[in-house]
Design a protein around this motif. Structure first.
Motif, mmCIF file in Angstrom:
data_model
loop_
_atom_site.group_PDB
_atom_site.id
_atom_site.type_symbol
_atom_site.label_atom_id
_atom_site.label_comp_id
_atom_site.label_asym_id
_atom_site.label_seq_id
_atom_site.Cartn_x
_atom_site.Cartn_y
_atom_site.Cartn_z
ATOM 1 N N UNK A 159 120.019 42.869 6.145
ATOM 2 C CA UNK A 159 119.394 43.162 7.439
ATOM 3 C C UNK A 159 120.418 43.661 8.428
ATOM 4 N N UNK A 160 121.561 43.013 8.455
ATOM 5 C CA UNK A 160 122.641 43.386 9.373
ATOM 6 C C UNK A 160 123.126 44.800 9.091
ATOM 7 N N UNK A 167 124.274 46.599 15.597
ATOM 8 C CA UNK A 167 124.518 45.173 15.823
ATOM 9 C C UNK A 167 126.026 44.957 15.845
ATOM 10 N N UNK A 168 126.491 44.260 16.868
ATOM 11 C CA UNK A 168 127.924 44.009 17.016
ATOM 12 C C UNK A 168 128.123 42.540 17.345
ATOM 13 N N UNK A 179 130.447 44.593 12.745
ATOM 14 C CA UNK A 179 129.516 45.636 13.170
ATOM 15 C C UNK A 179 128.789 46.175 11.948
ATOM 16 N N UNK A 180 127.788 46.980 12.167
ATOM 17 C CA UNK A 180 127.022 47.516 11.049
ATOM 18 C C UNK A 180 127.079 49.045 11.038
ATOM 19 N N UNK A 181 126.474 49.631 9.991
ATOM 20 C CA UNK A 181 126.565 51.072 9.796
ATOM 21 C C UNK A 181 125.821 51.849 10.884
ATOM 22 N N UNK A 182 124.710 51.283 11.413
ATOM 23 C CA UNK A 182 123.971 51.973 12.461
ATOM 24 C C UNK A 182 124.836 52.142 13.707
ATOM 25 N N UNK A 258 129.467 36.616 20.976
ATOM 26 C CA UNK A 258 128.362 37.346 21.600
ATOM 27 C C UNK A 258 127.742 38.308 20.593
ATOM 28 N N UNK A 259 126.450 38.198 20.436
ATOM 29 C CA UNK A 259 125.699 39.097 19.560
ATOM 30 C C UNK A 259 125.084 40.195 20.429
ATOM 31 N N UNK A 260 125.408 41.434 20.091
ATOM 32 C CA UNK A 260 124.899 42.587 20.845
ATOM 33 C C UNK A 260 123.995 43.420 19.933
ATOM 34 N N UNK A 261 122.778 43.637 20.360
ATOM 35 C CA UNK A 261 121.837 44.507 19.649
ATOM 36 C C UNK A 261 121.710 45.780 20.469
#
Length: 706
Positions: A159-160, A167-168, A179-182, A258-261
């Protein structure tokens, strides 16, 4: 069961077994079985042939078999527990004596589902033979929990990594921890490059203060999360709009994270900007529209009020734009509007505003001026730049405009008043013939009110049948006989005195009412010609003026043909007069229209000849029958040698082209005598008769006056 628990069970089993082997008579068999059955683990005893000899109640429960199964028979370990892996480890332990731990056995086919048992195997001796103790611990719950955890972790990982949003995971200092690929796709960085950066490095400086304030509140626990729209910096330096949702969390060590979407909203923002631009800008020219212009004018007024400066508002209306639109088409008209917008924009300061008010009207706002002379200087520059040639549909056109100027605070202290005053001043420039600028005066306000009143009354005049025609005789100079009449429009309102044509004809042209009025004039004149003929009078030629809008803005040939058929008017006795300036507006279209009219038998005359820019040579392309010398040349021809020379030349050249010549505005005998001497064919003017009602023309014709 933990390893220490396993060891305890093994030790306990050895103790019990040694007690049995050493002194069986001193131990109670039932007591031993109770202890073994009470063990928290399953137990199976296997002999040297790998046959299960006995097992406790826990093992029977795990295997789902009766407690007394092994009392009735001995089963091979493979038959009791169908697990090759367990059999292999049991054989290894029996052969080598090496303990075999953590042998996982899956028990399937149970009513309550799959069970997982963890076996530890130990070798011991009994009666001189080796035996194996297989101690099994039910780890079903623990294993399923671990599997669920692994599944959850895999689900989170996928999902991440595959999320449609960035998502960071940030450290307390803003460092990117994960971080993720997006996110890489949004910013153009690789994941490794992002892990080497702080989030502050990726945020536009303009948005930093707001985000730091929110982050501080989040760190202090004043808020649990926040959301904002901001701009991030891509690897190539471009800015991208994103929507950010940030939440606080603690890791296993208690450190704040901190989770950043992050959602890419660049296209949404571009769409919003496009909609905003559409709402505030003109679609054709890209200039600010009325809404944006009024906002900027309001800001300019506030600044001027604080700074003690002035603001100029210019209302610009293109001269003769309707003629271009009607003759060359709407595409050419749009092209001219775009070109005018470009010229105006290039003539102004960056702080100035030029807006399209609508149609061929523009408004210019000049903020921060010292005085009226600054505005006048800009107006002169605008007029000079407008009056430069441009080519539309192969035709060279010289645009010009009329500019009205209002000054803040002298002429008004709000936007509406200034625009109204500038509009009134523009009409003052129009009254000077166009291509002028005028500053607003108090008198113009009264004129604007009268202009609006007159326009409303003019619109009602047709409905109320307030228009009428007077006719001025056209006289043959040689014989003095009335050979025709010119139809002249008059307006007699119901509640006031007759209005001069000079007061309402320009207004009718401006508003477009001249088209239905002109059609009424044609119809009425044709009907009058038929009425005179039916009353027994000899045929009378009637001349009717065609306005520029009539000739250029509609299919006038079709209109005339329809009226001729409707009234029964003889086209051979109908003359249509057109000014030379209208002809030269679009000579190709004019020649085609005049050809169609001439084919019907209608005669054509050039009115006010000499006041435009045409030449007799250029008129050869048109099917013309007559030239009318403008009254401005006739007025002083007996005193002004230049006027006389012009009149002489026109008569001579027109006759050389087989054209009839009519002199307008003949008021004295001296003028008539001079024209007669030069061979002018016909005349009209006060010397013979003013324009009169149809009844008086009929009386003249019957009396044979001439």
């Amino acid at each position: 069961m933990t390893l220490s628990q396993h060891k305890y069970c093994l030790t306990r089993c050895r103790f019990l077994m040694s007690s049995i082997f050493v002194d069986p008579h001193l131990q109670n068999q039932n007591y031993l079985e109770q202890v073994i059955d009470a063990m928290p683990a399953g137990l199976v005893m296997v002999d040297a042939a790998l046959r299960a000899c006995s097992m406790n109640r826990m093992m029977a429960d795990l295997l789902g078999v009766p407690d007394d199964l092994l009392l009735e028979q001995e089963l091979a370990l493979d038959d009791l527990i169908a697990c090759p892996e367990l059999a292999r480890h049991a054989a290894e332990a029996l052969a080598s004596g090496t303990p075999q731990d953590n042998v996982l056995v899956t028990l399937d086919g149970r009513a309550d589902g799959v069970r997982y048992v963890d076996f530890n195997i130990r070798r011991t001796r009994k009666d001189g033979s080796y035996m194996l103790l297989l101690i099994g611990q039910d780890i079903t719950f623990r294993r399923k929990a671990r599997l669920r955890l692994q599944e959850s972790e895999e689900f989170f990982r996928l999902t991440f990594s595959q999320a449609a949003v960035g998502i960071v995971l940030l450290g307390a200092d803003g460092r990117v921890l994960r971080t993720n690929s997006k996110m890489s796709q949004i910013l153009g960085y690789t994941e490794i490059e992002l892990l080497q950066r702080f989030f502050q490095q990726l945020t536009c400086a303009e948005d930093m203060a707001e985000e730091q304030a929110l982050m501080t509140r989040l760190k202090l626990g004043q808020i649990s999360d926040y959301q904002l729209e901001k701009r991030l910096l891509r690897r190539d330096g471009a800015r991208v709009w994103v929507s950010v949702n940030v939440s606080s969390m603690r890791d296993v060590n208690g450190s704040q994270r901190f989770i950043c979407v992050i959602n890419d909203i660049q296209r949404q923002k571009q769409a919003e900007e496009a909609l905003l631009r559409m709402a505030n800008h003109d679609a054709l020219t890209g200039l600010p529209n009325r809404v944006l212009m009024q906002d900027r004018l309001g800001q300019a007024i506030m600044h001027a009020h604080r700074a003690g400066r002035q603001v100029a508002v210019m209302f610009i209306d293109l001269d003769r734009f309707k003629h271009v639109n009607d003759s060359l088409g709407h595409d050419a008209g749009d092209g001219l509007i775009v070109e005018i917008a470009r010229r105006l924009s290039n003539s102004l300061r960056e702080s100035d505003t030029v807006a399209r008010q609508g149609g061929d009207e523009f408004v210019v706002v000049l903020p921060d001026l010292a005085g009226q002379e600054d505005a006048a200087r800009v107006a002169r520059k605008l007029l000079d730049n407008l009056f430069q040639p441009t080519t539309l549909c192969g035709q060279e056109v010289f645009p010009s405009g009329s500019i009205g100027i209002a000054m803040y605070p002298r002429d008004g202290e709000d936007s509406a008043t200034l625009l109204k005053c500038a509009d009134s001043a523009m009409y003052g420039s129009k009254g000077q013939g166009g291509n002028h600028y005028s500053f607003y005066t108090a008198e113009m306000g009264a004129q604007a009110v009268e202009h609006l009143r007159m326009e409303g009354a003019l619109q009602r005049a047709l409905q109320r049948q307030e228009f009428l025609l007077h006719y001025q005789p056209v006289v043959d100079i040689g014989s003095g006989v009335v050979t025709g009449v010119e139809a002249l429009l008059r307006w007699q309102p119901q509640d006031r005195a007759m209005v001069s044509p000079a007061d309402f004809i320009p207004l009718a042209e401006e508003t477009g009412l001249i088209v239905p009025i002109g059609e009424w004039v044609l119809l009425t004149a044709m009907e009058q010609q038929v009425a005179w003929r039916q009353s027994g009078l000899p045929p009378v030629r009637i001349s009717v003026n065609l306005s520029a809008r009539q000739f250029l803005g509609q299919d006038v040939a079709q209109c005339v043909a329809g009226l001729l058929a409707r009234t029964g008017c003889d086209p051979g006795y109908l003359t249509l007069e057109i000014t030379e300036s209208v002809l030269m507006e679009n000579p190709i279209a004019a020649a085609e229209t005049m050809g169609r009219l001439a084919a019907m038998g209608v005669q054509l005359a050039i009115d006010d000849f000499g006041t435009g820019y045409s030449s007799l040579a250029s008129l050869k392309r048109f099917p013309i029958h007559s030239l009318k010398i403008d009254r401005s040349f006739v007025m002083d021809l007996t005193q002004d040698a230049d006027d006389a020379a012009i009149v002489n030349a026109v008569i001579a050249l027109a006759h050389s082209m087989k054209l009839n010549v009519i002199a307008e505005g003949v008021e004295t005998g001296e003028q008539l005598a001079y024209l007669s001497k030069q061979g002018c064919d016909q005349m009209q003017g006060y010397h013979f008769s003013r324009p009169v009602e149809p009844g008086r023309i009929e009386a003249m014709l019957r009396a044979g006056r001439g």
